[in-house]
Design an enzyme around this catalytic site. Structure first.
Site, PDB file in Angstrom:
ATOM      1  CE1 TYR A  74       9.347   1.912 -13.188  1.00 63.30           C
ATOM      2  CE2 TYR A  74       9.947   2.111 -15.498  1.00 63.30           C
ATOM      3  CZ  TYR A  74       9.033   1.790 -14.531  1.00 63.30           C
ATOM      4  OH  TYR A  74       7.775   1.353 -14.902  1.00 63.30           O
TER       5      TYR A  74
ATOM      6  CG  ASN B 241       4.103   7.074 -21.030  1.00 65.42           C
ATOM      7  OD1 ASN B 241       4.997   6.680 -21.768  1.00 65.42           O
ATOM      8  ND2 ASN B 241       4.308   7.920 -20.053  1.00 65.42           N
TER       9      ASN B 241
ATOM     10  N   GLY C  39      17.483  10.917 -17.515  1.00 64.01           N
ATOM     11  CA  GLY C  39      17.009   9.528 -17.580  1.00 64.01           C
ATOM     12  C   GLY C  39      15.668   9.402 -18.288  1.00 64.01           C
TER      13      GLY C  39
ATOM     14  CB  ILE D 112       7.338  -7.951  -3.284  1.00 62.36           C
ATOM     15  CG1 ILE D 112       7.569  -6.603  -3.972  1.00 62.36           C
ATOM     16  CG2 ILE D 112       5.880  -8.373  -3.329  1.00 62.36           C
ATOM     17  CD1 ILE D 112       7.389  -6.678  -5.479  1.00 62.36           C
TER      18      ILE D 112
ATOM     19  CG  LEU E  25      -1.906  -1.230   1.234  1.00 60.93           C
ATOM     20  CD1 LEU E  25      -2.811  -1.171   2.462  1.00 60.93           C
ATOM     21  CD2 LEU E  25      -2.764  -1.318  -0.029  1.00 60.93           C
TER      22      LEU E  25
HETATM   23  P1  NAD Z   1       1.099   1.945  -8.964  1.00 64.58           P
HETATM   24  O1  NAD Z   1       2.070   2.699  -8.117  1.00 64.58           O
HETATM   25  O2  NAD Z   1      -0.288   2.452  -9.049  1.00 64.58           O
HETATM   26  O3  NAD Z   1       1.054   0.422  -8.501  1.00 64.58           O
HETATM   27  C1  NAD Z   1       2.137  -0.208  -7.879  1.00 64.58           C
HETATM   28  C2  NAD Z   1       1.565  -0.996  -6.701  1.00 64.58           C
HETATM   29  O4  NAD Z   1       2.642  -1.754  -6.134  1.00 64.58           O
HETATM   30  C3  NAD Z   1       1.010  -0.100  -5.616  1.00 64.58           C
HETATM   31  O5  NAD Z   1      -0.236  -0.615  -5.183  1.00 64.58           O
HETATM   32  C4  NAD Z   1       2.051  -0.189  -4.493  1.00 64.58           C
HETATM   33  O6  NAD Z   1       1.486  -0.007  -3.221  1.00 64.58           O
HETATM   34  C5  NAD Z   1       2.620  -1.573  -4.715  1.00 64.58           C
HETATM   35  N1  NAD Z   1       3.999  -1.730  -4.267  1.00 64.58           N
HETATM   36  C6  NAD Z   1       5.059  -0.930  -4.552  1.00 64.58           C
HETATM   37  N2  NAD Z   1       6.167  -1.407  -3.965  1.00 64.58           N
HETATM   38  C7  NAD Z   1       5.800  -2.524  -3.300  1.00 64.58           C
HETATM   39  C8  NAD Z   1       6.490  -3.458  -2.481  1.00 64.58           C
HETATM   40  N3  NAD Z   1       7.801  -3.331  -2.220  1.00 64.58           N
HETATM   41  N4  NAD Z   1       5.807  -4.505  -1.958  1.00 64.58           N
HETATM   42  C9  NAD Z   1       4.477  -4.644  -2.200  1.00 64.58           C
HETATM   43  N5  NAD Z   1       3.768  -3.787  -2.958  1.00 64.58           N
HETATM   44  C10 NAD Z   1       4.422  -2.736  -3.494  1.00 64.58           C
HETATM   45  O7  NAD Z   1       1.777   1.842 -10.406  1.00 64.58           O
HETATM   46  P2  NAD Z   1       1.164   1.340 -11.803  1.00 64.58           P
HETATM   47  O8  NAD Z   1       1.234   2.482 -12.734  1.00 64.58           O
HETATM   48  O9  NAD Z   1      -0.118   0.620 -11.598  1.00 64.58           O
HETATM   49  O10 NAD Z   1       2.291   0.330 -12.264  1.00 64.58           O
HETATM   50  C11 NAD Z   1       2.140  -1.085 -12.164  1.00 64.58           C
HETATM   51  C12 NAD Z   1       3.341  -1.731 -12.838  1.00 64.58           C
HETATM   52  O11 NAD Z   1       3.385  -1.384 -14.220  1.00 64.58           O
HETATM   53  C13 NAD Z   1       4.698  -1.297 -12.245  1.00 64.58           C
HETATM   54  O12 NAD Z   1       5.561  -2.401 -12.245  1.00 64.58           O
HETATM   55  C14 NAD Z   1       5.182  -0.277 -13.242  1.00 64.58           C
HETATM   56  O13 NAD Z   1       6.594  -0.186 -13.248  1.00 64.58           O
HETATM   57  C15 NAD Z   1       4.671  -0.866 -14.536  1.00 64.58           C
HETATM   58  N6  NAD Z   1       4.545   0.119 -15.615  1.00 64.58           N
HETATM   59  C16 NAD Z   1       3.658   1.145 -15.487  1.00 64.58           C
HETATM   60  C17 NAD Z   1       3.547   2.066 -16.506  1.00 64.58           C
HETATM   61  C18 NAD Z   1       2.581   3.226 -16.417  1.00 64.58           C
HETATM   62  O14 NAD Z   1       2.556   4.048 -17.335  1.00 64.58           O
HETATM   63  N7  NAD Z   1       1.764   3.338 -15.387  1.00 64.58           N
HETATM   64  C19 NAD Z   1       4.352   1.960 -17.654  1.00 64.58           C
HETATM   65  C20 NAD Z   1       5.258   0.913 -17.738  1.00 64.58           C
HETATM   66  C21 NAD Z   1       5.327  -0.019 -16.722  1.00 64.58           C
END
Ligand code: NAD
Length: 320
Positions: A145, A174, A274, A57, A33
């Site tokens: 990242y 994105n 970056g 995690i 969270l």
């Molecule tokens: P988000 O921040 O809304 O979701 C990430 C979730 O992971 C959150 O609920 C957070 O509480 C949880 N979290 C973070 N670190 C944690 C940990 N150590 N242990 C347990 N839970 C943890 O982000 P999102 O945009 O939904 O991204 C989801 C995934 O998609 C990520 O891996 C992100 O890198 C990848 N991604 C997102 C995008 C984008 O544009 N949003 C683009 C490319 C990749």
């Protein structure tokens, strides 16, 4: 199927859970969270169709209990803030690389066979041809990242080769849409909420990327997984076109109704060190599975801006 969604309380994860539960799966959410929001999944927790394991995690002992009896892991938890790596240099190592090791190692110990991994277009770095196909290489990311996503992909492919798990690696464009909690549209709306007279834009506004609506993203994930059955499946997920940051600023100014806001650019070809100024994923492979997106980049941006304005009650706030 019993699915484990790491990061399930987050933006993309919560939309994925809507789909998984909609098709009858049982879902375990593993989330600390940190950037997630329980409200996004509360209805599923209340209905008993999803259960929450609150854990981190980066700690192997937190992952283990969530892995019991799981058929498929959707690994989405990570630090979502690419910019953070310019100030704190071990966050992506811990939350990306080490965390992904914890997931695949725990899968091995619990004999869990399938993983889907949320990777990113940023693994391609900045000299890739556009649109960038999945077989472009070498991949040389320029953010910490991006390095952690590439390391995650490497760990997963090595567990496929060595221990026979099956993997789906998705390199996202994105991703934008309802419940967004970060990213350029979210930032612009919040800046205008604070000061409706001006909008500061990082860079010169000519950065150009493709945007995919979150519903399209999670539908694409599940579609590809239902069609493609190789041991290791690698797919770009994106839309057909790009939009510039300048265009996003104009759309946000228009949709917020802050018509008098002056758009001010900080200058330079990118938002931060970056950042990749121009990115567009080749999506031929995704299209070849029979899946196509509902929204192009600009439609997704407009839809997201309207949804986020509604979610934060911006218009009501400005009219009081
Ligand atoms: P988000 O921040 O809304 O979701 C990430 C979730 O992971 C959150 O609920 C957070 O509480 C949880 N979290 C973070 N670190 C944690 C940990 N150590 N242990 C347990 N839970 C943890 O982000 P999102 O945009 O939904 O991204 C989801 C995934 O998609 C990520 O891996 C992100 O890198 C990848 N991604 C997102 C995008 C984008 O544009 N949003 C683009 C490319 C990749």
């Amino acid at each position: 199927m019993r699915a484990l969604v790491t990061g399930g309380a987050g933006f993309i994860g919560s939309h994925l859970i809507d789909r998984l539960i909609g098709r009858g799966d049982e879902v375990v959410v593993l989330d600390n969270l940190s950037s997630g929001n329980l409200e996004f999944i509360q209805a599923h927790l209340d209905s008993g169709k999803a259960t929450l394991v609150e854990g981190d995690i980066t700690r192997f002992e937190d992952v283990e209990p969530a892995m019991k009896g799981i058929d498929c892991v959707f690994h989405l938890a990570a630090n979502p803030d690419i910019r953070l790596g310019t100030r704190v240099t071990d966050t992506d190592l811990q939350q990306g690389t080490i965390a992904t090791y914890n997931i695949v190692e725990s899968m091995r110990l619990h004999d869990v066979k399938t993983i889907a991994f949320a990777s990113s277009s940023v693994v391609y770095g900045e000299d890739a041809p556009l649109p960038t196909p999945e077989n472009h290489g070498p991949c040389l990311p320029i953010s910490l990242y991006g390095a952690s996503k590439q390391a995650g992909e490497g760990l997963i492919s090595s567990f496929v080769g060595t221990f026979g798990i099956q993997a789906y690696i998705f390199r996202f464009a994105n991703i934008i849409g309802t419940r967004g909690t970060h990213g350029v549209i979210f930032d612009f709306i919040h800046k205008l909420k604070k000061d409706p007279s001006r909008l500061e834009v990082l860079g010169n506004g000519r950065q150009e990327k493709s945007y995919m609506e979150v519903g399209d993203c999670v539908d694409a994930i599940l579609h590809v997984m239902s069609i493609s059955d190789a041991p290791l499946n690698l797919y770009n997920l994106g839309s057909h076109d790009t939009a510039s940051v300048r265009r996003i600023a104009e759309i946000v100014v228009e949709t917020t109704g802050c018509h008098d806001a002056s758009i001010e650019y900080t200058g330079g070809d990118r938002g931060w060190a970056g950042d990749i100024p121009r990115a567009m994923l080749g999506i031929e492979k995704m299209l070849s599975t029979g899946f196509d997106v509902r929204y192009n980049s600009e439609e997704a941006i407009r839809h997201t801006a309207l949804a986020l304005i509604e979610e934060i009650g911006l218009h009501e706030e400005m009219n009081t």
